[in-house]
Design an enzyme around this catalytic site. Structure first.
Site, PDB file in Angstrom:
ATOM      1  N   HIS A  17       0.836  -1.207   0.000  1.00 42.15           N
ATOM      2  CA  HIS A  17       0.000   0.000   0.000  1.00 42.15           C
ATOM      3  C   HIS A  17       0.873   1.260   0.000  1.00 42.15           C
ATOM      4  O   HIS A  17       0.635   2.201  -0.759  1.00 42.15           O
ATOM      5  CB  HIS A  17      -0.885   0.061   1.255  1.00 42.15           C
ATOM      6  CG  HIS A  17      -1.935  -0.998   1.362  1.00 42.15           C
ATOM      7  ND1 HIS A  17      -2.123  -1.752   2.491  1.00 42.15           N
ATOM      8  CD2 HIS A  17      -2.874  -1.420   0.476  1.00 42.15           C
ATOM      9  CE1 HIS A  17      -3.139  -2.587   2.318  1.00 42.15           C
ATOM     10  NE2 HIS A  17      -3.609  -2.420   1.096  1.00 42.15           N
ATOM     11  N   LYS A  41     -18.499  -5.489   7.928  1.00 38.07           N
ATOM     12  CA  LYS A  41     -17.244  -6.226   8.112  1.00 38.07           C
ATOM     13  C   LYS A  41     -16.850  -6.209   9.584  1.00 38.07           C
ATOM     14  O   LYS A  41     -16.288  -5.232  10.081  1.00 38.07           O
ATOM     15  CB  LYS A  41     -16.155  -5.584   7.258  1.00 38.07           C
ATOM     16  CG  LYS A  41     -15.247  -6.621   6.608  1.00 38.07           C
ATOM     17  CD  LYS A  41     -14.267  -5.948   5.680  1.00 38.07           C
ATOM     18  CE  LYS A  41     -13.235  -6.921   5.164  1.00 38.07           C
ATOM     19  NZ  LYS A  41     -12.236  -6.261   4.350  1.00 38.07           N
ATOM     20  N   ARG A  91      -1.894  -6.167  -8.361  1.00 32.78           N
ATOM     21  CA  ARG A  91      -0.875  -7.167  -8.101  1.00 32.78           C
ATOM     22  C   ARG A  91      -0.887  -8.164  -9.261  1.00 32.78           C
ATOM     23  O   ARG A  91      -0.548  -7.821 -10.367  1.00 32.78           O
ATOM     24  CB  ARG A  91      -1.119  -7.854  -6.745  1.00 32.78           C
ATOM     25  CG  ARG A  91      -0.676  -7.030  -5.578  1.00 32.78           C
ATOM     26  CD  ARG A  91      -1.312  -7.465  -4.293  1.00 32.78           C
ATOM     27  NE  ARG A  91      -2.755  -7.221  -4.313  1.00 32.78           N
ATOM     28  CZ  ARG A  91      -3.562  -7.319  -3.272  1.00 32.78           C
ATOM     29  NH1 ARG A  91      -3.077  -7.670  -2.126  1.00 32.78           N
ATOM     30  NH2 ARG A  91      -4.842  -7.051  -3.373  1.00 32.78           N
ATOM     31  N   SER A 129      -2.950  -7.581   3.030  1.00 36.52           N
ATOM     32  CA  SER A 129      -3.216  -7.411   4.466  1.00 36.52           C
ATOM     33  C   SER A 129      -3.597  -8.746   5.087  1.00 36.52           C
ATOM     34  O   SER A 129      -3.191  -9.062   6.214  1.00 36.52           O
ATOM     35  CB  SER A 129      -4.351  -6.413   4.679  1.00 36.52           C
ATOM     36  OG  SER A 129      -3.981  -5.149   4.208  1.00 36.52           O
TER      37      SER A 129
HETATM   38  P1  ADP Z   1      -6.021  -5.837   0.467  1.00 35.74           P
HETATM   39  O1  ADP Z   1      -6.390  -6.241  -0.956  1.00 35.74           O
HETATM   40  O2  ADP Z   1      -4.595  -6.134   0.836  1.00 35.74           O
HETATM   41  O3  ADP Z   1      -7.012  -6.208   1.519  1.00 35.74           O
HETATM   42  P2  ADP Z   1      -7.065  -3.157   0.336  1.00 35.74           P
HETATM   43  O4  ADP Z   1      -8.482  -3.528   0.176  1.00 35.74           O
HETATM   44  O5  ADP Z   1      -6.755  -2.276   1.467  1.00 35.74           O
HETATM   45  O6  ADP Z   1      -6.015  -4.308   0.466  1.00 35.74           O
HETATM   46  O7  ADP Z   1      -6.519  -2.598  -1.046  1.00 35.74           O
HETATM   47  C1  ADP Z   1      -6.536  -1.278  -1.448  1.00 35.74           C
HETATM   48  C2  ADP Z   1      -5.861  -1.168  -2.782  1.00 35.74           C
HETATM   49  O8  ADP Z   1      -4.474  -1.471  -2.644  1.00 35.74           O
HETATM   50  C3  ADP Z   1      -6.369  -2.136  -3.853  1.00 35.74           C
HETATM   51  O9  ADP Z   1      -6.346  -1.463  -5.112  1.00 35.74           O
HETATM   52  C4  ADP Z   1      -5.356  -3.243  -3.851  1.00 35.74           C
HETATM   53  O10 ADP Z   1      -5.288  -3.900  -5.097  1.00 35.74           O
HETATM   54  C5  ADP Z   1      -4.081  -2.450  -3.573  1.00 35.74           C
HETATM   55  N1  ADP Z   1      -3.035  -3.276  -2.998  1.00 35.74           N
HETATM   56  C6  ADP Z   1      -3.093  -4.058  -1.904  1.00 35.74           C
HETATM   57  N2  ADP Z   1      -1.916  -4.678  -1.690  1.00 35.74           N
HETATM   58  C7  ADP Z   1      -1.081  -4.293  -2.692  1.00 35.74           C
HETATM   59  C8  ADP Z   1       0.281  -4.617  -3.073  1.00 35.74           C
HETATM   60  N3  ADP Z   1       0.997  -5.489  -2.378  1.00 35.74           N
HETATM   61  N4  ADP Z   1       0.791  -4.016  -4.170  1.00 35.74           N
HETATM   62  C9  ADP Z   1       0.045  -3.161  -4.894  1.00 35.74           C
HETATM   63  N5  ADP Z   1      -1.231  -2.827  -4.621  1.00 35.74           N
HETATM   64  C10 ADP Z   1      -1.799  -3.379  -3.526  1.00 35.74           C
END
Ligand code: ADP
Length: 160
Positions: A17, A41, A91, A129
């Site tokens: 992130h 959630k 990703r 996460s």
């Molecule tokens: P997660 O998918 O880890 O639960 P979030 O819902 O908080 O995370 O994701 C928010 C944004 O960050 C999404 O667009 C997700 O694809 C992106 N994201 C999460 N982890 C990564 C990573 N390791 N590299 C690039 N983008 C990421």
């Protein structure tokens, strides 16, 4: 002025992130990192306030980044704060399908808002996460997965 929103759960914020935040902040004038308040959630590790606090700590060196939270439709929040761009991280191919669907739905809800995808850095390709939580729960090392101060907050939760 180009204002963008980077929405997500950030439960907890990972190095993946943060990498997206840093890179996006160089492309826009103002970046609002927005924590989704999802009342359905109940399985979150951190409260929305805790997640906002963590994001504030790890982005305090980025002067054009601010942290907020929202509920309801993301495009409505984008409208409210006058953000024209949504940043999403990609990703593996597995992200593509759902992210593409979400981008198209958001576009149909508000054609003024564009989604920009930023590809992950290769070292964060498999980082999420949920992976961090699973590893921490079983006592694994998460040093390279989350920004330095976040590690202790995560470990503290699993001590209880
Ligand atoms: P997660 O998918 O880890 O639960 P979030 O819902 O908080 O995370 O994701 C928010 C944004 O960050 C999404 O667009 C997700 O694809 C992106 N994201 C999460 N982890 C990564 C990573 N390791 N590299 C690039 N983008 C990421």
């Amino acid at each position: 002025m180009l204002k963008a929103i980077y929405p997500g759960s950030f439960d907890p914020v990972t190095n993946g992130h943060l990498d997206i935040i840093v890179r996006a902040s160089k492309l826009v004038d103002r970046l609002v990192v927005a924590v989704l308040e999802n009342p359905s959630k109940t399985s979150s590790l951190f409260t929305v306030d805790e997640r906002k606090e963590h994001l504030k700590i790890v982005t305090k060196h980025l002067k054009n980044v601010e942290i907020q939270s929202f509920n309801g439709l993301m495009v409505d929040f984008a409208n409210k704060i006058n953000a024209k761009v949504v940043i999403r991280g990609l990703r593996a191919v597995t992200d593509f399908e759902s992210e593409f669907q979400m981008a198209l739905i958001n576009k149909s809800l508000n054609s003024e808002v564009e989604t920009f995808f930023i590809s992950t850095s290769v070292e964060h390709l498999y980082l999420s996460s949920s992976m961090v939580k699973e590893i921490a729960m079983f006592g694994g090392n998460i040093d390279t997965m989350v920004p330095f101060p976040i590690k202790d907050f995560v470990l503290e939760k699993y001590k209880k």
